[in-house]
Design a protein around this motif. Structure first.
Motif, mmCIF file in Angstrom:
data_model
loop_
_atom_site.group_PDB
_atom_site.id
_atom_site.type_symbol
_atom_site.label_atom_id
_atom_site.label_comp_id
_atom_site.label_asym_id
_atom_site.label_seq_id
_atom_site.Cartn_x
_atom_site.Cartn_y
_atom_site.Cartn_z
ATOM 1 N N GLY A 148 0.786 -1.227 0.000
ATOM 2 C CA GLY A 148 0.000 0.000 0.000
ATOM 3 C C GLY A 148 0.816 1.273 0.000
ATOM 4 O O GLY A 148 0.251 2.372 -0.041
ATOM 5 N N PHE A 149 2.135 1.185 0.053
ATOM 6 C CA PHE A 149 2.969 2.384 -0.016
ATOM 7 C C PHE A 149 2.857 2.981 -1.409
ATOM 8 O O PHE A 149 2.824 2.253 -2.403
ATOM 9 N N GLN A 150 2.800 4.300 -1.462
ATOM 10 C CA GLN A 150 2.735 5.012 -2.738
ATOM 11 C C GLN A 150 3.895 5.999 -2.817
ATOM 12 O O GLN A 150 4.276 6.602 -1.807
ATOM 13 N N PRO A 151 4.458 6.183 -4.020
ATOM 14 C CA PRO A 151 5.561 7.139 -4.164
ATOM 15 C C PRO A 151 5.090 8.561 -3.847
ATOM 16 O O PRO A 151 3.990 8.954 -4.231
ATOM 17 N N ILE A 152 5.943 9.296 -3.152
ATOM 18 C CA ILE A 152 5.651 10.704 -2.869
ATOM 19 C C ILE A 152 6.791 11.594 -3.367
ATOM 20 O O ILE A 152 6.842 12.775 -3.041
ATOM 21 N N SER A 153 7.704 11.002 -4.130
ATOM 22 C CA SER A 153 8.790 11.767 -4.735
ATOM 23 C C SER A 153 9.135 11.132 -6.070
ATOM 24 O O SER A 153 8.735 10.000 -6.354
ATOM 25 N N GLU A 154 9.880 11.857 -6.845
ATOM 26 C CA GLU A 154 10.472 11.288 -8.049
ATOM 27 C C GLU A 154 11.681 10.473 -7.610
ATOM 28 O O GLU A 154 12.166 10.611 -6.492
ATOM 29 N N SER A 155 12.175 9.646 -8.488
ATOM 30 C CA SER A 155 13.389 8.891 -8.218
ATOM 31 C C SER A 155 14.562 9.871 -8.063
ATOM 32 O O SER A 155 14.649 10.867 -8.776
ATOM 33 N N TYR A 156 15.442 9.595 -7.112
ATOM 34 C CA TYR A 156 16.617 10.444 -6.891
ATOM 35 C C TYR A 156 17.787 9.562 -6.477
ATOM 36 O O TYR A 156 17.615 8.431 -6.029
ATOM 37 N N ASP A 157 18.975 10.089 -6.642
ATOM 38 C CA ASP A 157 20.190 9.356 -6.297
ATOM 39 C C ASP A 157 20.509 9.560 -4.821
ATOM 40 O O ASP A 157 20.578 10.690 -4.340
ATOM 41 N N GLU A 158 20.689 8.457 -4.119
ATOM 42 C CA GLU A 158 21.117 8.496 -2.715
ATOM 43 C C GLU A 158 22.336 7.587 -2.612
ATOM 44 O O GLU A 158 22.213 6.359 -2.730
ATOM 45 N N ASP A 159 23.498 8.171 -2.468
ATOM 46 C CA ASP A 159 24.744 7.407 -2.344
ATOM 47 C C ASP A 159 24.978 6.473 -3.528
ATOM 48 O O ASP A 159 25.455 5.353 -3.377
ATOM 49 N N GLY A 160 24.595 6.932 -4.721
ATOM 50 C CA GLY A 160 24.853 6.163 -5.933
ATOM 51 C C GLY A 160 23.798 5.126 -6.280
ATOM 52 O O GLY A 160 23.968 4.364 -7.231
ATOM 53 N N ILE A 161 22.703 5.072 -5.516
ATOM 54 C CA ILE A 161 21.625 4.105 -5.759
ATOM 55 C C ILE A 161 20.310 4.874 -5.911
ATOM 56 O O ILE A 161 19.996 5.728 -5.070
#
Length: 150
Positions: A125-138
């Motif tokens: 049931g989790f829904q995205p609340i952001s666009e994809s972003y880089d966090e420590d290369g992932i």
């Protein structure tokens, strides 16, 4: 099945070492991602562990609301490499969500998930609340489980 929750103060030095070693083995070594694993959130979090024969097989860190995010969050979600494919990740998320809803009576839960696991988190049931972003290369995405999805 041996699922247990611990406050930081309840972790023995041996258990804390096992948790930190598992987190480093998976997130730093296996995923080849050097990042600051020790982030000063452990002391305020609940540590959910599943063990078999004294060896941690699955782990998640439950961070209370107001510490990392306004909402409680689930993080450091791990299943030991040798234990994958047995449904432990699903059970780990179910136990994590249940703890936060039951013990903390939270109206919603937030997490910062790796993009490749987005569908897995959405199945709860989790829904995205952001666009994809880089966090420590992932690639990561912020996700939220709201009361209407629970």
């Amino acid at each position: 099945m041996d699922w247990k929750t611990y406050y930081f103060e309840e972790l023995t030095a041996k258990k804390l070492y096992e948790v930190l070693k598992l987190r480093v083995d998976v997130f730093v070594v296996e995923q080849n991602c050097p990042y600051p694993e020790l982030d000063n959130l452990d002391q305020q979090s609940i540590h959910l562990l599943y063990s078999e024969d004294g060896v941690i097989q699955a782990y998640a860190r439950l961070v209370p609301g107001g510490v990392k995010y306004d909402l409680p969050s689930i993080g450091r979600v791990i299943v030991r490499q040798e234990a994958r494919g047995r449904g432990l990740a699903k059970q780990l998320l179910e136990h994590s969500i249940n703890y936060i809803l039951t013990e903390w009576k939270a109206p919603a839960i937030q997490l910062q998930g790796q993009v490749y696991l987005q569908e897995f988190y959405q199945s709860f049931g989790f829904q995205p609340i952001s666009e994809s972003y880089d966090e420590d290369g992932i690639p990561h995405v912020d996700m939220k489980l709201t009361d209407s999805k629970m």
